[in-house]
Write a protein that holds these residues in place. Structure first.
Motif, short mmCIF file in Angstrom:
data_model
loop_
_atom_site.label_atom_id
_atom_site.label_comp_id
_atom_site.label_asym_id
_atom_site.label_seq_id
_atom_site.Cartn_x
_atom_site.Cartn_y
_atom_site.Cartn_z
N SER A 326 0.86 -1.17 -0.08
CA SER A 326 -0.17 -0.11 -0.11
C SER A 326 0.90 1.34 -0.16
N GLN A 327 2.02 1.40 0.63
CA GLN A 327 3.01 2.38 0.51
C GLN A 327 3.55 2.48 -0.69
N LEU A 328 4.01 1.53 -1.29
CA LEU A 328 4.64 1.58 -2.59
C LEU A 328 3.63 1.98 -3.63
N LEU A 329 2.13 1.73 -3.44
CA LEU A 329 1.37 2.04 -4.46
C LEU A 329 1.22 3.58 -4.30
N ALA A 330 1.13 4.14 -2.92
CA ALA A 330 0.83 5.50 -2.60
C ALA A 330 2.21 6.38 -3.47
N VAL A 331 3.22 5.84 -3.31
CA VAL A 331 4.38 6.49 -3.93
C VAL A 331 4.07 6.65 -5.47
N ARG A 332 3.74 5.53 -5.95
CA ARG A 332 3.70 5.44 -7.38
C ARG A 332 2.33 6.58 -7.79
N LYS A 333 1.47 6.49 -7.11
CA LYS A 333 0.18 7.34 -7.59
C LYS A 333 0.63 8.67 -7.54
N ALA A 334 1.52 9.06 -6.55
CA ALA A 334 1.84 10.69 -6.37
C ALA A 334 2.63 10.84 -7.42
N ILE A 335 3.70 9.77 -8.03
CA ILE A 335 4.29 10.25 -8.98
C ILE A 335 3.51 10.45 -10.66
N GLU A 336 2.48 9.53 -10.51
CA GLU A 336 1.80 9.38 -11.84
C GLU A 336 0.59 10.12 -11.97
N ASN A 337 0.28 11.10 -10.95
CA ASN A 337 -0.93 11.75 -11.07
C ASN A 337 -0.68 13.43 -10.81
N GLY A 338 -1.37 14.09 -11.29
CA GLY A 338 -1.48 15.49 -11.00
C GLY A 338 -1.89 15.92 -9.79
#
Length: 742
Positions: A326-338
């Motif tokens: 869930s933490q990795l997902l959060a980092v990726r989503k922050a990188i991939e979304n405005g």
């Protein structure tokens, strides 16, 4: 009760005057040639004027005997000496000492009448042309008009600062406006609300079209709803409140609503359930603008997945951490979304994720800004991440162009956006709709916006439920963290906070090292216990000063409300002493060394930060609701407060109402803050105040130690009570409407 006295004399000189509220210190000379100092809120008097003051004698600890005035009456100057003294004072523009003597030598005690009624005769005095005579007469009349306006309006209980604003705006036209439609003041004069205008209308006996009263009353009800946290009200509730407030019929209220809607002073929107929601134009525009700006920012960003994964792996090795799914997902989503939202309770790893995000964006060469709603939250964010963080207000830069107060006065806006590639906002649950609008206005297109918060915290003090509405809209990527990491190290504060959030009962005993419950079923016993804990037990236990321990109460009123607790705690932590100055304020007595809090946003209050030897190293504007500090200097006319972040501000008498004692504060006011230890007194009270959400927020404010004192039954009921005061908002719907148009 002190006996009222009257004194009469000639104004000799003004020692101090605050133009904001009219608080004045002046000296008068009485008939026996003895002088006395008069203090109080009064219009501007000039040297030489004769005044009768009514009030009482008081003994000031420093300045000895003074006369505190309650009311005044101007006395007509009739003798030659008094007339000469007044004209020589410079009170009338164009007349100096020499000219005053020549006027009085020529016209003697008839001088005032000549100036008012036969100004052309001033031409008989050497040095006065006909044009100059007319100018002197006009200045004399203006002085008289201003004084008459004060006399007229003071009888209705208006403050001097408000009277001055009214006179400056309307001049001699104020009499017609007050008598025919005082509700105009609401739109024309800053600081006049419906109740002030309505009371004025009733007192004056104004001949007002009743439709005006209903229309302005309806706008007032919507404004009051915003003070409760709403951005709108269901039409049915709005009409009921208007009818109750104004004692008017439903048909008249409905007509007023229709008229306001046609004029677009209110906006009506129908929900999916067929219910009409009524917004003030300002609240509706704020939510609509936020939705539009978020839509512009909320675009996905294409990134090389392998490159991102490799970068995150390197960061984990560098920081010696291991992120779970869930933490990795959060980092990726922050990188991939405005626009990305990260939410979760204490101990769920939000700070760890932010640190990884910061490392990634910094390695990519991005400019990054970190911000939070309060100074304490920003300071905590800086300490946790190693990156500098500032409050939202300081990030935006208070003191920008003058303009619409609703849109604030910030240096950064859509015309001068923030220069950053990534903006991370912590404690988003505290951000109201107007502050969010100001923030989004300063975010340039293409900036990544990362919003972090705990949706289970209390909502913002200001209107809106921004974080909850953003999540509920399902328009943006959201990661919700639920797992507590390193639970053994987190202690019982974090564990119990999550149990409270989930509705699980907690152990109420003293077996913990950081979470204690003391059963007390008597309010006075609780106060005695607070005294013992703050003055003796807790400071050495948690390693802090007594003043750093924060008492958090669910309410303001009552024995265990913050108003009473602050009086008691002030006696314990900062008792009166012979050489310790103190002064009366609207909130009660304040003295040197007191812990105080700013209770409203003041965008114009100037502050400074000083370094060694008192050298000023930074200046700025803006002190905000919830800022806390200590009184470092004090007199009857000013208070100097040094805030926790080092800023120092001077409060003149007119601003005393903006600060109050902060030894105890409401749980709402504690949002975004963290204290070494908190004490939470609870016995009983309204269910809307004693609920799970409130207890959860209070417990999560403590860093090292929580002590709950009161009834175990009340604590258990709070955990079971999920009822919250419903907030009526429209941001979720505006977001969905905007998404459809995308």
């Amino acid at each position: 009760m002190a006996l009222k006295n009257s004194i009469e004399g000639i104004v000799d000189h003004v020692i101090f005057r605050n133009e904001e509220n009219g608080y004045t210190v002046l000296e008068i000379v009485q008939k026996d040639n003895k002088s006395i100092t008069v203090v109080g809120n009064m219009p501007s008097f000039d040297p030489g004027e004769a005044v009768i003051f009514e009030g009482e004698y008081v003994k000031h600890p420093v300045y000895d005997l003074q006369f505190r005035m309650d009311s005044y009456e101007m006395r007509v100057l009739e003798d030659r000496e008094s007339i000469l003294r007044y004209l020589s004072s410079g009170a009338v523009k164009g007349i100096g000492k020499g000219l005053a003597k020549r006027i009085v030598d020529r016209f003697d005690t008839d001088s005032f009448r000549i100036i008012e009624e036969e100004p052309e005769r001033l031409n008989e005095v050497k040095g006065i042309s006909l044009r100059m005579a007319m100018e002197i007469s006009a200045a004399f009349e203006q002085k008289a008009a201003s004084r008459n306006a004060f006399s007229f309006l003071q009888q209705y209980g208006l403050s001097n600062s408000l009277i001055q604003k009214i006179y400056d705006r309307y001049k001699d036209g104020l009499y017609d406006i007050i008598r025919k439609n005082p509700y105009r003041l609401i739109e024309d004069i800053d600081g006049v609300g419906f109740r002030t205008a309505d009371a004025l209308a009733q007192s004056v006996g104004s001949v007002v079209d009743p439709r005006y009263r209903i229309r302005y009353g309806m706008l007032y009800v919507l404004l009051q709803a915003e003070a409760e946290g709403n951005t709108c009200l269901p039409e049915k509730i709005l009409l009921e409140r208007v009818q109750n407030l104004l004692e008017t019929g439903k048909e008249e209220a409905q007509t007023a609503l229709s008229d306001l809607s046609i004029e677009r002073k209110v906006m009506i929107r129908v929900t999916g359930d067929g219910e009409n929601l009524v917004f003030s134009a300002s609240a509706f525009n704020a939510e609509s603008e936020c939705a539009r700006m978020l839509n512009d920012l909320g675009l996905s960003v294409k990134e090389d997945e392998k490159k991102v994964s490799d970068a995150i792996s390197k960061i984990q090795k560098k920081l010696d951490i291991s992120l779970e799914d869930s933490q990795l997902l959060a980092v990726r989503k922050a990188i991939e979304n405005g626009v990305f939202i990260l939410t979760g309770g204490p101990g769920t790893g939000k700070t760890t994720i932010i640190r990884v995000m910061l490392e990634y964006f910094e390695n990519e060469g991005y400019d990054i800004l970190l911000t939070a709603p309060t100074g304490r939250a920003a300071k905590r964010m800086s300490a946790a991440t190693g990156f500098e963080a500032a409050t939202i207000h300081r990030t935006l830069g208070v003191g920008g162009r003058e303009g619409d107060a609703e849109k604030r006065r910030f240096q950064h806006d859509r015309d001068t956006p923030l220069e950053t590639d990534v903006l991370i906002v912590d404690e988003m649950s505290m951000v109201d709709i107007y502050l969010f609008r100001s923030l989004l206005s300063a975010v340039a297109y293409g900036t990544r916006l990362i919003l972090v918060g705990d949706e289970n915290q209390l909502p913002s003090v200001g209107p809106g439920s921004v974080l909850k509405d953003l999540i509920a809209s399902e328009c943006f990527e959201v990661v919700t963290l639920t797992k507590i990491y390193r639970q053994s190290e987190a202690g019982d504060i974090v564990t119990n906070a999550h149990n409270i959030r989930l509705g699980r009962q907690i152990r109420l005993d003293n077996d913990s090292k950081d979470f204690f419950f003391l059963e007390r079923n008597n309010a006075e016993k609780i106060i005695e216990g607070i005294d013992y804990l703050i003055s003796k037990k807790l400071p050495p236990y948690v390693g802090c000063d007594p003043g750093e321990i924060q008492v958090l109460s669910p309410m303001r009123k009552g024995i265990l409300g913050v108003e009473n607790l602050n009086i008691r705690l002030q006696q314990i932590l900062n008792p009166p002493e012979n050489r310790k100055w103190e002064t009366e304020t609207p909130a009660g007595v304040l003295r040197m060394g007191d812990k105080v809090m700013q209770i409203k946003n003041d965008y114009d209050l100037e502050w400074e930060i000083t370094g060694k030897n008192g050298i000023v190293i930074e200046t700025g504007k803006g002190v905000f609701n919830g800022d806390t500090g200590r009184i470092v200097s004090l007199s009857s006319s000013s208070i100097i407060v040094r805030f926790e972040d080092g800023r120092q501000a001077v409060y003149t008498n007119a601003l005393f109402e903006e600060i109050e004692l902060a030894y105890a504060i409401t749980i709402h006011k504690s949002q975004g803050s963290e204290y070494p230890a908190v004490i939470i007194p609870v016995i009983n009270g309204p269910s809307v105040l004693l609920n799970r959400n409130l207890l959860y927020t209070a417990v999560t404010r403590a860093k090292t130690c929580v002590v709950i004192m009161g009834s175990s039954e009340t604590v258990q009921n709070m955990i079971e009570n999920t009822s919250e005061l419903k907030r009526y908002t429209g941001l979720k719907e505006r977001l969905k409407e905007t998404e459809i148009l995308r």
